[in-house]
Design a protein around this motif. Structure first.
Motif, PDB file in Angstrom:
ATOM      1  N   PRO A 301      12.565 -16.354  52.375  1.00  0.00           N
ATOM      2  CA  PRO A 301      12.294 -15.112  51.642  1.00  0.00           C
ATOM      3  C   PRO A 301      11.757 -15.422  50.239  1.00  0.00           C
ATOM      4  N   VAL A 302      10.612 -14.854  49.902  1.00  0.00           N
ATOM      5  CA  VAL A 302       9.997 -15.131  48.607  1.00  0.00           C
ATOM      6  C   VAL A 302       9.294 -13.887  48.095  1.00  0.00           C
ATOM      7  N   GLU A 303       9.416 -13.670  46.795  1.00  0.00           N
ATOM      8  CA  GLU A 303       8.722 -12.560  46.126  1.00  0.00           C
ATOM      9  C   GLU A 303       7.930 -13.156  44.970  1.00  0.00           C
ATOM     10  N   MET A 304       6.650 -12.776  44.874  1.00  0.00           N
ATOM     11  CA  MET A 304       5.797 -13.317  43.816  1.00  0.00           C
ATOM     12  C   MET A 304       5.092 -12.180  43.088  1.00  0.00           C
ATOM     13  N   HIS A 305       5.023 -12.315  41.752  1.00  0.00           N
ATOM     14  CA  HIS A 305       4.317 -11.350  40.925  1.00  0.00           C
ATOM     15  C   HIS A 305       3.314 -12.105  40.060  1.00  0.00           C
ATOM     16  N   THR A 332      15.962  -6.210  39.975  1.00  0.00           N
ATOM     17  CA  THR A 332      15.768  -5.489  41.239  1.00  0.00           C
ATOM     18  C   THR A 332      15.815  -6.450  42.417  1.00  0.00           C
ATOM     19  N   TRP A 333      15.143  -7.596  42.275  1.00  0.00           N
ATOM     20  CA  TRP A 333      15.117  -8.589  43.351  1.00  0.00           C
ATOM     21  C   TRP A 333      16.513  -9.124  43.643  1.00  0.00           C
ATOM     22  N   MET A 339      22.676 -10.375  45.616  1.00  0.00           N
ATOM     23  CA  MET A 339      23.382 -11.191  44.632  1.00  0.00           C
ATOM     24  C   MET A 339      24.126 -10.325  43.603  1.00  0.00           C
ATOM     25  N   ILE A 340      23.579  -9.155  43.285  1.00  0.00           N
ATOM     26  CA  ILE A 340      24.237  -8.218  42.375  1.00  0.00           C
ATOM     27  C   ILE A 340      24.127  -6.827  43.004  1.00  0.00           C
TER      28      ILE A 340
END
Length: 342
Positions: A301-305, A332-333, A339-340
């Protein structure tokens, strides 16, 4: 690290200083703890005692100076406890500085001040860096640097993750919620610990080194040293050269978006958040792109901006540029991956 970061490292090392202290100390109420009970493994000499320096007008971020720490030979960790409700998550922070210095406030203490307000325990790692501008030519390459050219920073990261796991994963609420967050060279260190957790680089010292040092999540902000081209550049610095393992039939895509072969991504690599500006002149945006592609291909799982503007070394300091709103994206991620609380 490309030549343009040389100027930044020189600023921390020599230029236009408004204040200088013998060594960095955390703010009142926080205590540095050495991560090694004795001499650190693979210890290398430094030019002198540890020093903390504040930049002058030649280097300001959002109109404010930054503090750089150099000649770090005794690595430490400083724990920042969460304010208000504890979410049960913890983050180990790796400041950047080209593996020469550490941007200890811009990419360190200011990060901890932000995370603790979100109920996250923060650990600031002051890892080993020599503080010398550039890599001195007759000296072995380098006294510090990206793994495998130097093992020191990654050893310190592995040790710190083990200490955190030993302390918090046994009988506390922090279980499977210990991540890493790094900037620039610290972003590379976040990727390195995410892909080099199955075996310590040093002989075990105590029970902490028997704990897993795998992060449960990773955040890399304007990371460097991750693409194949960046690895080739690193390998040619200093008097000692290193060979880079290239694909047997190298394509144009490999040259542009191939991953540093010393960042061996697998399905076990933790979920990762990436952020970089396309006009970054220190670490090319292809560092993030190469890592993103490898993570995607491995099913991680990866998110990139990516942003058109932002440059490099902006930390958390807000400017008129949209990229400086990135902390909200990370919050948000962290909620989306559990995690939170959302």
């Amino acid at each position: 690290m490309k030549p343009s970061i040389f100027a930044l490292c020189v600023v921390f090392a020599f230029g236009g200083l408004r204040a200088q202290a013998p060594a960095w100390q955390p703010s009142p109420g926080h205590t540095q703890v050495p991560i090694w009970p004795g001499t650190a493994p693979d210890a290398q000499p430094v030019a002198g005692p540890e020093i903390a320096k504040t930049t002058g007008k030649e280097f300001l971020v959002a109109g404010r100076p930054a503090v750089g720490v150099s000649n770090v030979s005794r690595p430490t960790m400083t724990v920042y406890s969460p304010n208000g409700k504890n979410t049960g998550a913890a983050v180990v922070v790796f400041p950047g500085g080209g593996y020469l210095d550490l941007a200890i406030d811009l990419e360190g203490t200011e990060v901890c001040d932000w995370l603790t307000t979100k109920g996250i325990t923060c650990v600031l790692l002051k890892y080993r860096v020599p503080g010398e501008p550039w890599y001195p030519k007759p000296a072995p390459y380098p006294k510090s640097g990206p793994y495998p050219e130097s093992p020191m920073a990654l050893e310190d990261a592995q040790r710190t993750m083990g200490l955190c796991a030993c302390t918090w994963r046994c009988g506390t609420s922090i279980q499977n919620k210990i991540g890493v967050l790094g900037f620039s060279s610290g972003g590379h260190l976040s990727a390195a610990i995410s892909t080099h957790f199955d075996k310590r680089l040093y002989p075990a010292v105590d029970a902490a080194d028997k704990e897993s040092c795998r992060p449960d999540f990773a955040v890399a902000i304007y990371p460097g040293h991750l693409s194949l081209s960046a690895a080739e550049w690193d390998a040619n610095q200093g008097a000692r050269k290193f060979l880079i393992r290239k694909p047997e039939h190298e394509t144009t895509a490999d040259k542009q978006f191939g991953l540093n072969p010393d960042i061996p991504v697998t399905r076990q690599t933790p979920p990762t958040f990436l952020l970089q500006a396309e006009d970054d002149r220190v670490d090319n945006v292809n560092d993030s792109l190469a890592y993103y592609i490898a993570l995607k291909n491995a099913g991680v799982p990866v998110e990139m901006h990516l942003y058109a503007q932002g440059g490099h070394a902006f930390g958390l300091r807000r400017t008129e540029l949209p990229i400086t709103e990135w902390p909200q994206l990370v919050e948000t991620w962290l909620g989306t991956i559990g995690m939170i609380p959302k």
